[in-house]
Design an enzyme around this catalytic site. Sequence first.
Site, PDB file in Angstrom:
ATOM      1  N   LYS A 182       0.839  -1.195   0.000  1.00 54.13           N
ATOM      2  CA  LYS A 182       0.000   0.000   0.000  1.00 54.13           C
ATOM      3  C   LYS A 182       0.879   1.251   0.000  1.00 54.13           C
ATOM      4  O   LYS A 182       0.685   2.165  -0.786  1.00 54.13           O
ATOM      5  CB  LYS A 182      -0.893  -0.041   1.244  1.00 54.13           C
ATOM      6  CG  LYS A 182      -1.871   1.087   1.380  1.00 54.13           C
ATOM      7  CD  LYS A 182      -2.837   0.788   2.524  1.00 54.13           C
ATOM      8  CE  LYS A 182      -3.656   1.999   2.889  1.00 54.13           C
ATOM      9  NZ  LYS A 182      -4.601   1.730   3.974  1.00 54.13           N
ATOM     10  N   GLU A 234      10.605  -4.607   4.489  1.00 50.95           N
ATOM     11  CA  GLU A 234      10.711  -6.007   4.074  1.00 50.95           C
ATOM     12  C   GLU A 234      10.366  -6.160   2.596  1.00 50.95           C
ATOM     13  O   GLU A 234      11.085  -6.799   1.823  1.00 50.95           O
ATOM     14  CB  GLU A 234       9.744  -6.893   4.885  1.00 50.95           C
ATOM     15  CG  GLU A 234      10.070  -7.028   6.360  1.00 50.95           C
ATOM     16  CD  GLU A 234       9.358  -6.003   7.210  1.00 50.95           C
ATOM     17  OE1 GLU A 234       9.120  -4.863   6.741  1.00 50.95           O
ATOM     18  OE2 GLU A 234       9.046  -6.333   8.380  1.00 50.95           O
ATOM     19  N   GLY A 267      -5.042  -2.494   5.337  1.00 47.78           N
ATOM     20  CA  GLY A 267      -4.243  -3.623   4.855  1.00 47.78           C
ATOM     21  C   GLY A 267      -4.927  -4.963   5.063  1.00 47.78           C
ATOM     22  O   GLY A 267      -5.056  -5.771   4.139  1.00 47.78           O
ATOM     23  N   ARG A 268      -5.404  -5.214   6.280  1.00 47.74           N
ATOM     24  CA  ARG A 268      -5.992  -6.531   6.589  1.00 47.74           C
ATOM     25  C   ARG A 268      -7.395  -6.690   6.003  1.00 47.74           C
ATOM     26  O   ARG A 268      -8.001  -7.751   6.142  1.00 47.74           O
ATOM     27  CB  ARG A 268      -5.990  -6.760   8.096  1.00 47.74           C
ATOM     28  CG  ARG A 268      -6.677  -5.679   8.906  1.00 47.74           C
ATOM     29  CD  ARG A 268      -6.303  -5.778  10.386  1.00 47.74           C
ATOM     30  NE  ARG A 268      -6.783  -4.666  11.184  1.00 47.74           N
ATOM     31  CZ  ARG A 268      -6.179  -3.492  11.302  1.00 47.74           C
ATOM     32  NH1 ARG A 268      -5.083  -3.242  10.615  1.00 47.74           N
ATOM     33  NH2 ARG A 268      -6.667  -2.538  12.066  1.00 47.74           N
ATOM     34  N   GLU A 327      -5.126  -7.641  15.099  1.00 47.79           N
ATOM     35  CA  GLU A 327      -4.639  -6.319  14.717  1.00 47.79           C
ATOM     36  C   GLU A 327      -5.774  -5.294  14.819  1.00 47.79           C
ATOM     37  O   GLU A 327      -5.545  -4.127  15.106  1.00 47.79           O
ATOM     38  CB  GLU A 327      -4.066  -6.352  13.292  1.00 47.79           C
ATOM     39  CG  GLU A 327      -3.152  -5.171  12.997  1.00 47.79           C
ATOM     40  CD  GLU A 327      -2.450  -5.267  11.650  1.00 47.79           C
ATOM     41  OE1 GLU A 327      -2.237  -6.391  11.142  1.00 47.79           O
ATOM     42  OE2 GLU A 327      -2.113  -4.230  11.098  1.00 47.79           O
ATOM     43  N   HIS A 366      -4.598 -34.392  16.981  1.00 45.07           N
ATOM     44  CA  HIS A 366      -3.480 -35.239  17.408  1.00 45.07           C
ATOM     45  C   HIS A 366      -2.415 -34.411  18.102  1.00 45.07           C
ATOM     46  O   HIS A 366      -1.284 -34.869  18.268  1.00 45.07           O
ATOM     47  CB  HIS A 366      -2.895 -35.967  16.193  1.00 45.07           C
ATOM     48  CG  HIS A 366      -3.906 -36.877  15.566  1.00 45.07           C
ATOM     49  ND1 HIS A 366      -3.989 -38.213  15.869  1.00 45.07           N
ATOM     50  CD2 HIS A 366      -4.921 -36.615  14.702  1.00 45.07           C
ATOM     51  CE1 HIS A 366      -4.993 -38.743  15.190  1.00 45.07           C
ATOM     52  NE2 HIS A 366      -5.580 -37.791  14.485  1.00 45.07           N
ATOM     53  N   LYS A 390       7.628  -1.001  12.254  1.00 45.57           N
ATOM     54  CA  LYS A 390       8.196  -0.581  10.968  1.00 45.57           C
ATOM     55  C   LYS A 390       9.404   0.342  11.162  1.00 45.57           C
ATOM     56  O   LYS A 390      10.203   0.500  10.257  1.00 45.57           O
ATOM     57  CB  LYS A 390       7.136   0.113  10.106  1.00 45.57           C
ATOM     58  CG  LYS A 390       6.054  -0.858   9.639  1.00 45.57           C
ATOM     59  CD  LYS A 390       5.154  -0.257   8.571  1.00 45.57           C
ATOM     60  CE  LYS A 390       4.103  -1.278   8.140  1.00 45.57           C
ATOM     61  NZ  LYS A 390       3.277  -0.848   7.029  1.00 45.57           N
TER      62      LYS A 390
HETATM   63  C1  G6Q Z   1      -2.680  -4.309   7.976  1.00 43.16           C
HETATM   64  C2  G6Q Z   1      -1.448  -3.739   8.464  1.00 43.16           C
HETATM   65  C3  G6Q Z   1      -0.169  -4.359   7.934  1.00 43.16           C
HETATM   66  C4  G6Q Z   1       0.199  -3.932   6.504  1.00 43.16           C
HETATM   67  C5  G6Q Z   1       1.634  -4.345   6.236  1.00 43.16           C
HETATM   68  C6  G6Q Z   1       2.085  -4.043   4.820  1.00 43.16           C
HETATM   69  O1  G6Q Z   1      -3.784  -3.932   8.276  1.00 43.16           O
HETATM   70  O2  G6Q Z   1      -1.447  -2.373   8.346  1.00 43.16           O
HETATM   71  O3  G6Q Z   1      -0.211  -5.761   7.995  1.00 43.16           O
HETATM   72  O4  G6Q Z   1      -0.681  -4.501   5.591  1.00 43.16           O
HETATM   73  O5  G6Q Z   1       2.482  -3.746   7.172  1.00 43.16           O
HETATM   74  O6  G6Q Z   1       2.007  -2.677   4.545  1.00 43.16           O
HETATM   75  P1  G6Q Z   1       2.189  -2.156   3.062  1.00 43.16           P
HETATM   76  O7  G6Q Z   1       1.105  -2.728   2.231  1.00 43.16           O
HETATM   77  O8  G6Q Z   1       2.140  -0.663   3.131  1.00 43.16           O
HETATM   78  O9  G6Q Z   1       3.532  -2.659   2.594  1.00 43.16           O
END
Ligand code: G6Q
Length: 549
Positions: free
Chosen positions: A208, A214, A268-269, A354, A385, A513
């Site tokens: 986003k 990462e 994001g989620r 989250e 199990h 982050k």
């Molecule tokens: C989701 C969070 C988090 C996010 C990641 C990736 O709700 O905010 O999991 O999606 O940190 O972020 P970017 O899409 O900005 O790389």
Amino acid sequence: MPQSNLTDAPAFQALIQHFAEAKEWQMRTLFSQQSDRFNRFSIETAGLLLDYSKNRLNEKTMDLLFQLARECDLESKRSAMFSGEKINTTENRAVLHTALRLPRGASLVVDGQDVVPEVHAVLDHIKAFSDRVRSGQWTGCTGQAITDIVNIGIGGSDLGPEMTCRALRPFVHPRLTMHFVSNVDGHDLDAVLAKVPSESTLFIIASKTFTTRETMMNAQSARSWFLQAHAEPDLPRHFVAVSTNTEAVRSFGIDTENMFPFWDWVGGRYSVWSAIGLPLALAIGFEGFSEFLAGAHAMDQHFQTAPLEKNMPVILGLIGIWYRNFFGSSSLSIAPYHQDLSQFPAYLQQLDMESNGKRVTAAGQPVSTATCPIVWGDVGTNGQHAYFQLLHQGTDVTPVDFIAALKAAHDLEGHHMVLLANCFAQSEAFMRGKTAEEVRVEMRAQQIPDEKIESLLPHRVFPGNRPSNTILMDKLAPSTLGALIALYEHKTFVQGVIWGINSFDQWGVELGKVLAKNIEAELTGAAHPDAHDGSTNGLIARAKISLSE
Ligand code: G6Q
């Protein structure tokens, strides 16, 4: 009534009184008193059945919980979300993942602009692109059709696409192999690069912000790997982006024609419905992706319009409140009896923890009750199990959500009946338990001497009265998966409203982050021996010894 403290709400107080009595109830008795308990406490909508009869509750419990929801203004808060009000107050954003599933022709005006045409313009782009890749019309730089797709993203830009592509594995195009790289640990990318042919691999850089350390590091490494075999002008055929940050995408070298945008009102989620779902559209085709959106939209309509008493996400959410805030259950186990849903517990872990892992209310005051439980789990029958021991006989009462599809997508004889039988048997065993007398009868039938029976008895008794929900669908398909995810999204929303928190920010994740930046510099450059506490300084110093060898 927006109360400052949840515990002050009249319904909450009434539930405390009611709990004093309800905590003694035995579900075995509840079932023997109400032969139609399944009919009373089950609901079917959007291709899903929720059986919530194996819970420690009765009509009065549910009535009080619905009253609590009303006292917490659930209905008006639900309208606020659907209409695009800026309910994510700490980031001043609307929360509109539901707009991503609105059909073409619908309208939703936010900040003076109808967002639905924009949503469908991106969907059209996804359709055109996924059609070309799937048909083989979109080729790599040597003219070969794409065989491998590598999604590089993390958190919300990884879990949704990966979980859904795995869940819908039988629908994936036979020529395409889907790969997901998220971890900055180079072992993740390295293992994927070792498997994929550079001339027929498509990388999707999904971020986003397009700044997440990462993802950017993995994207740069994938780019360098590609350029070892091919030339820079070949990049645009092999790298596309999903992002809200056009400038950063352009400077990476991706043709912005091949950038799939989304908007700040998609968390994001909650983003698998947006262009972040591009891997799924590529894997199962645009028609399948549309069915996935339609399944979620059916659940949205149900959540938006059904009275609270007949509203599946509301019921699921309120039952969670009952266990978390009255029984004190600190965790919720998710048990999908479907191998293709193996990542669903991890997906829900992010969605729920989250969103609702918060300790202050939306107004910034400390919450007056516990909030989100720990969400965890694995597929059945594997869990049986392993950790099911604790669920049956441990000291904590952990509610379980069982999830199963009635029809399989394979024709291996017998397997599916055994799977379903195990799913139903486990929820029955959690509910019934096994009394001392039942154990005695069973052991006597096995000719075990009385003395031995008595010594083993405490170990072989199961307390039972352990709650569970069961969610069934006809088969795991794009539309039922869409409805299932939306069910849990709205359940999370319901609980966030009851707890009075902002379910849509994630300051704890934002912290992660930036935290590592200083230490990264110290590991690779000059040491600052006193910059941290003694433990962290010691770890950095020890790592530097190995790194310099
Ligand atoms: C989701 C969070 C988090 C996010 C990641 C990736 O709700 O905010 O999991 O999606 O940190 O972020 P970017 O899409 O900005 O790389």
